[in-house]
Each structure stands twice: as C-alpha cells, then as structure tokens.
Motif scaffolding. Sequence first.
Motif, short mmCIF file in Angstrom:
data_model
loop_
_atom_site.label_atom_id
_atom_site.label_comp_id
_atom_site.label_asym_id
_atom_site.label_seq_id
_atom_site.Cartn_x
_atom_site.Cartn_y
_atom_site.Cartn_z
N LEU A 267 -52.73 -32.95 -8.27
CA LEU A 267 -53.08 -34.37 -8.23
C LEU A 267 -52.48 -35.11 -7.05
CD1 LEU A 267 -52.89 -35.23 -12.04
CD2 LEU A 267 -54.92 -34.85 -10.65
N LYS B 134 -43.37 -35.75 -15.42
CA LYS B 134 -44.82 -35.86 -15.30
C LYS B 134 -45.26 -35.72 -13.85
CE LYS B 134 -48.58 -39.22 -16.01
NZ LYS B 134 -48.96 -39.33 -14.59
N GLU C 42 -52.92 -25.92 -19.07
CA GLU C 42 -53.76 -26.74 -18.19
C GLU C 42 -54.19 -25.96 -16.96
OE1 GLU C 42 -52.89 -30.97 -17.54
OE2 GLU C 42 -51.02 -30.61 -18.61
N ASP C 43 -55.36 -26.30 -16.45
CA ASP C 43 -55.87 -25.66 -15.23
C ASP C 43 -55.61 -26.57 -14.04
OD1 ASP C 43 -56.92 -23.40 -16.55
OD2 ASP C 43 -58.72 -24.55 -17.12
N PRO C 44 -55.26 -25.97 -12.88
CA PRO C 44 -55.11 -26.80 -11.68
C PRO C 44 -56.46 -27.31 -11.21
CG PRO C 44 -54.93 -24.47 -11.14
CD PRO C 44 -55.00 -24.56 -12.64
N ILE C 45 -56.44 -28.35 -10.38
CA ILE C 45 -57.69 -28.88 -9.84
C ILE C 45 -57.85 -28.45 -8.39
CG2 ILE C 45 -57.48 -30.88 -11.36
CD1 ILE C 45 -56.96 -32.50 -8.70
N VAL D 136 -47.99 -30.02 -9.25
CA VAL D 136 -48.35 -28.60 -9.42
C VAL D 136 -49.82 -28.47 -9.81
CG1 VAL D 136 -47.92 -26.53 -10.81
CG2 VAL D 136 -46.00 -27.90 -9.98
N LYS D 137 -50.32 -29.43 -10.57
CA LYS D 137 -51.73 -29.40 -10.98
C LYS D 137 -52.67 -29.67 -9.81
CE LYS D 137 -54.84 -31.19 -14.55
NZ LYS D 137 -54.97 -32.06 -15.74
N LYS E 184 -45.66 -22.01 -11.66
CA LYS E 184 -46.90 -22.78 -11.87
C LYS E 184 -47.41 -22.60 -13.29
CE LYS E 184 -51.27 -23.65 -9.47
NZ LYS E 184 -52.08 -23.27 -8.29
N LEU F 102 -47.60 -25.68 -15.99
CA LEU F 102 -48.92 -26.15 -16.43
C LEU F 102 -49.25 -25.71 -17.85
CD1 LEU F 102 -51.18 -25.71 -13.26
CD2 LEU F 102 -50.07 -27.77 -14.13
N LYS G 238 -45.43 -32.12 -12.78
CA LYS G 238 -46.61 -31.48 -13.37
C LYS G 238 -47.87 -31.88 -12.61
CE LYS G 238 -44.72 -31.26 -18.07
NZ LYS G 238 -44.85 -31.76 -19.46
N ASP G 239 -47.97 -33.17 -12.28
CA ASP G 239 -49.14 -33.65 -11.54
C ASP G 239 -49.24 -33.00 -10.17
OD1 ASP G 239 -49.83 -35.27 -13.64
OD2 ASP G 239 -49.11 -37.13 -12.74
#
Length: 393
Positions: free
Chosen positions: A198, A189, A218-221, A195-196, A211, A215, A192-193
């Motif tokens: 977070l 987790k 999911e979309d990165p922020i 790479v996203k 990436k 993901l 993943k966080d």
Amino acid sequence: MAGLILPHDAYDLVESMKETVDIPICLHSHCTSGMAPMSFIFACEAGVDILDTAISPLGWGTSHPPTESMVAALVGTPYDSGLDLKLLTDIKRYFEKLMEVYAPIFNPISARVDTNVLVYQVPGGMLSNLVSQLIEQKALDKYDDVLAEIPRVREDLGYPPLVTPTSQIVGSQAVLNVLTGERYKVVPKEVKDYVKGLYGRSPGEINPKIKAEILEDEDPISVRPADLIPPEYDKMKVEAEGKGLVKREEDVLTYALYPQVAEKFLRGEAKEEVLKKAASPEAQIATIGGKPAAFNVEVDGEAYLVKVAPAGMSIEAAEPKAPKDGVTVSMQGVIIRYLVAKGDQVSKGDAVAVMEAMKMENEVYANKDGVVAEIYAEVGATVSPGDILMSID
C-alpha cells in the motif's frame, strides 16, 4: 538527511550538476556523522551556490553545520558569504536564551556527533524520533540495541529508503522488535500496509518468510495503491461540518489527517504543553511526562491501579481496577478506538482495540476466548505497559 555524503562525493556531485544544469544548487546535510562541514567546503570548491546551515545553538548533531563556523571558514576565499560575524553572534545569543526555555523537551543525544550513523545509516530526524520513542517507553537503555536492529529490519523489508514515512516504519518496527524481545511479535498497521504494497513497490525483495508472517492470510497488491482508496474528502468535510469544526478548508484537511486529535484542536480545547525545568531525580522517578507514575499492583488476587507522585502533587486514591488476567498493553500509548464493546463474544487472538504508540497504530489482542465483561480505559486515555484495558469472562 543522515549526513553521509562524503567530501569527495559532494565535490563530484556538485561539479557534475553544474556542468549539466544552470539553476542554483543547494547542499543540505545534517551533522550527525560529523562530516558535513568538510563536505560543505568541498562542495564550495565545486561551485555550490547555497549551503543549509543552522545558527550554532541549534546546530550540529541531527541539525546542520553551524552558520557562524561556515561563515568564518569561508572568509577571504572566493566563496566568502559576506555575512557579519558580529551580527551573527547577536543572533546566537538570542537563540541561546530561547534554548533555555525549550531545554525540558530537548535531548542532548540528538545534538551530538554520533559516528554510529556511518554504520547504521540512520538519518538525523529518524534518530531524534527514536530517542523520543525510547524515552516515552522508558527504554532509552535499549538505544544501541535498536540501532543494531534497524539495518536488519530494513533488509527484511526490501531496503526502503530511510526518509519519511518509511524511515518511521522501519524505526518503529525495530523499536518494537527490541522492546518485545521477539522479532515481529508486534507489527503496526503501517508496517503491514507497507508489506502488503500500500506504500508502493519496495526497492528490493521483502524477506518471503517475514512477508508471510506479517500478512498471514492476506494477499499483497500489485496495482497502484491509490486506485484502491475511494474518494474521502467530501465525506470527511460533511462529518467535520456536522461537528462544527470547519472555518476554512485547512480545517477539513486537519480533520481528515488527524481525526483523533483534530476535534480538540479545532474547538480550541487543546492545551499548550507546559515547559518546566527538569525536576529532581526523585521526582523524575515518581512521574512520567509530568504526571503521577501508575503501577498495577495485585493484592490478594485483586488488581489495583496505584499512582505514585512527589509530595505536593495531587493524585487520585488507588482503587480496584481490573482482574489480574485482563487484556493488557505491552507499550505506552494512547487508546484510539475499541473494536469490540461490552458483551461482545471474542476469541483468543482477536483484535479488540487499537492504540497509537510511537506514531503508529498498534492492535491489542484478546488473551482468551469469552465475553467482554468490562472495559476500563477510555478512548483517548494514555496507557502504560502492563495496564489492563478490559476483562474477558
């Protein structure tokens, strides 16, 4: 933290800082590369004020240069510390005896000079963690493979700095890549966080292919990560107080940070680890972490959990445990929570449980479509590779 500062770089850095600021300057370096004592001497010549050292039984390797050695090296120079070597020897004897007590949990790999750090640039604390993780997974023979994988993972993830927490993120992913035999087959987790986004923006570009693989949909922020987190303190405080765990504010923080282990700790139910001298080779083979070794054994199509231990150690009798096609785990860890319950409908690939392994949260996935028929491991249970968590009919 990896002991990578070169002697001439230490001199140039300290000299430049002394010209710029008038506060005391401390040089802190670990000894993994073997260069730290030399860099310390150069730093002294440049005017450094403080050197971080460790008394010799606790020095070298992933720790600091030995205090006694540095004190002796500076005697009669303008940088003489004035410390008494005879008194330091008394301190050394005290810690030598203390090290005998903690020998069962001390691994000599962490204490030795390892010039691999000059190539792989793995800091000392991270190196110690890697050794512990590989021992836990019974895969210390993969140590060199993991060291070689670390720079590749770091490049994939956009060169995060190898300091906590991103050092643990890189190191754990490298271990998983090696143990599973397939890169990014298992992604914790925390990875993943990261790479996203977070954990903030990565220093370099994350490998686009990796990436997308991590993901999935999911979309990165691109915003400040903390802005996405609702205030949690009051909620956790009410929850902890409701369980009778709070005597001071620190207890709320402990519960918020470590909910899986905080309850036992705050209730006083957590037990101190027993430090025992190393057992015989036969006993070490038959136990894992001082407990009977457990194996899943199939007899006539029925799976059994068989425990093996040296003579004199009490173990439960073997009993039918689970069908051979149940949901299994790929590494040793602790079950944190289940995402499904008995009777739930699941599809192949669905996350059904979360386990803590190597200080990371790892999801366990359903191996087929169907209904959860039985759950065999309780939350909080320690599981080993191949152990069956649940059956799906």
